[in-house]
Design a protein around this motif. Structure first.
Motif, PDB file in Angstrom:
ATOM      1  N   ILE A   1       0.817  -1.211   0.000  1.00 20.56           N
ATOM      2  CA  ILE A   1       0.000   0.000   0.000  1.00 20.56           C
ATOM      3  C   ILE A   1       0.852   1.261   0.000  1.00 20.56           C
ATOM      4  O   ILE A   1       0.611   2.185  -0.792  1.00 20.56           O
ATOM      5  N   GLU A   2       1.866   1.340   0.846  1.00 25.79           N
ATOM      6  CA  GLU A   2       2.686   2.545   0.936  1.00 25.79           C
ATOM      7  C   GLU A   2       3.519   2.758  -0.326  1.00 25.79           C
ATOM      8  O   GLU A   2       3.604   3.866  -0.858  1.00 25.79           O
ATOM      9  N   GLN A   3       4.146   1.692  -0.814  1.00 26.92           N
ATOM     10  CA  GLN A   3       5.007   1.799  -1.999  1.00 26.92           C
ATOM     11  C   GLN A   3       4.211   1.820  -3.303  1.00 26.92           C
ATOM     12  O   GLN A   3       4.774   2.096  -4.360  1.00 26.92           O
ATOM     13  N   GLN A   4       2.923   1.464  -3.235  1.00 31.42           N
ATOM     14  CA  GLN A   4       2.054   1.359  -4.416  1.00 31.42           C
ATOM     15  C   GLN A   4       2.681   0.439  -5.462  1.00 31.42           C
ATOM     16  O   GLN A   4       2.759   0.750  -6.645  1.00 31.42           O
ATOM     17  N   TYR A   5       3.132  -0.719  -4.976  1.00 36.57           N
ATOM     18  CA  TYR A   5       3.833  -1.683  -5.821  1.00 36.57           C
ATOM     19  C   TYR A   5       3.109  -3.018  -5.791  1.00 36.57           C
ATOM     20  O   TYR A   5       2.716  -3.504  -4.730  1.00 36.57           O
TER      21      TYR A   5
END
Length: 196
Positions: free
Chosen positions: A82-86
């Motif tokens: 979620i944070e890295q959007q990966y």
């Protein structure tokens, strides 16, 4: 006589269409509380590919989402940070892996159902680091499952007799106990079950 045949063919075609796994996507939203109501904003398509993407679940720390995704004609497990959007792949096997869930109390592991070409559907544990998977429950053909807590698994298997099992795992002694509830369902219909 023709009137009876046409509705039967129509119903068969509608049933086949209704149960086909079509292209689906998985979206992540911000859920904002406004007093007694909620607002959904900022949709993000986290699967973003052609084909079937489904069965999302959060990792134990809530930082990522696990989900089933089809590629090259078979199901594998994907993860979205979620944070890295990966988005990345956790499995890449000739078998189908479906229904991923965080393994409660085991931050480095997740579970999913793995089916091979011999019609087996077993529950496996996988490492996020890519180590070899291990069979957790191998003697039951599991259709659906959920973790009740870190030691109790609720499952449903595929059969005309649809047993619903509560399996208690004991990691210290490497044993398990099962409670089975069975109900007979005609014509292999899958029921909605409420267990526990």
């Amino acid at each position: 006589m023709q009137i009876k045949i046409i509705p039967s063919i129509f119903m068969l075609l509608c049933s086949a269409y209704a149960f086909a796994q079509e292209a689906t996507e998985i979206y992540l939203f911000d859920l904002i509380e406004n007093g007694k109501s909620f607002t959904i904003k900022n949709s993000v398509n986290i699967s973003n590919q052609k084909g079937y993407d489904n069965q999302p679940s959060f990792t134990e720390d809530g930082a990522s989402i696990l989900f089933t995704s089809f590629r090259d004609g078979q199901a594998d497990i994907a993860i979205y940070d979620i944070e890295q959007q990966y988005r990345g792949w956790l499995t890449n096997t000739p078998e189908n892996e479906i229904s991923p869930m965080a393994y409660p109390g085991k931050k480095k592991l997740f579970t999913c159902i793995r089916s091979d070409n011999k019609e087996k559907q077993q529950l496996y544990t996988y490492s996020y680091k890519g180590n070899e998977p291990e069979v957790l429950i191998g003697d039951v053909k599991i259709a659906y499952y959920t973790w009740f807590n870190k030691n109790t698994l609720v499952t449903m298997s595929w059969a005309i007799w649809m047993p619903c099992m509560s399996i208690t795992l004991n990691s210290k002694s490497n044993t398990r106990s099962s409670k089975i509830q069975a109900a007979h369902f005609k014509e292999n219909r899958v029921p909605c079950l409420s267990v526990l």
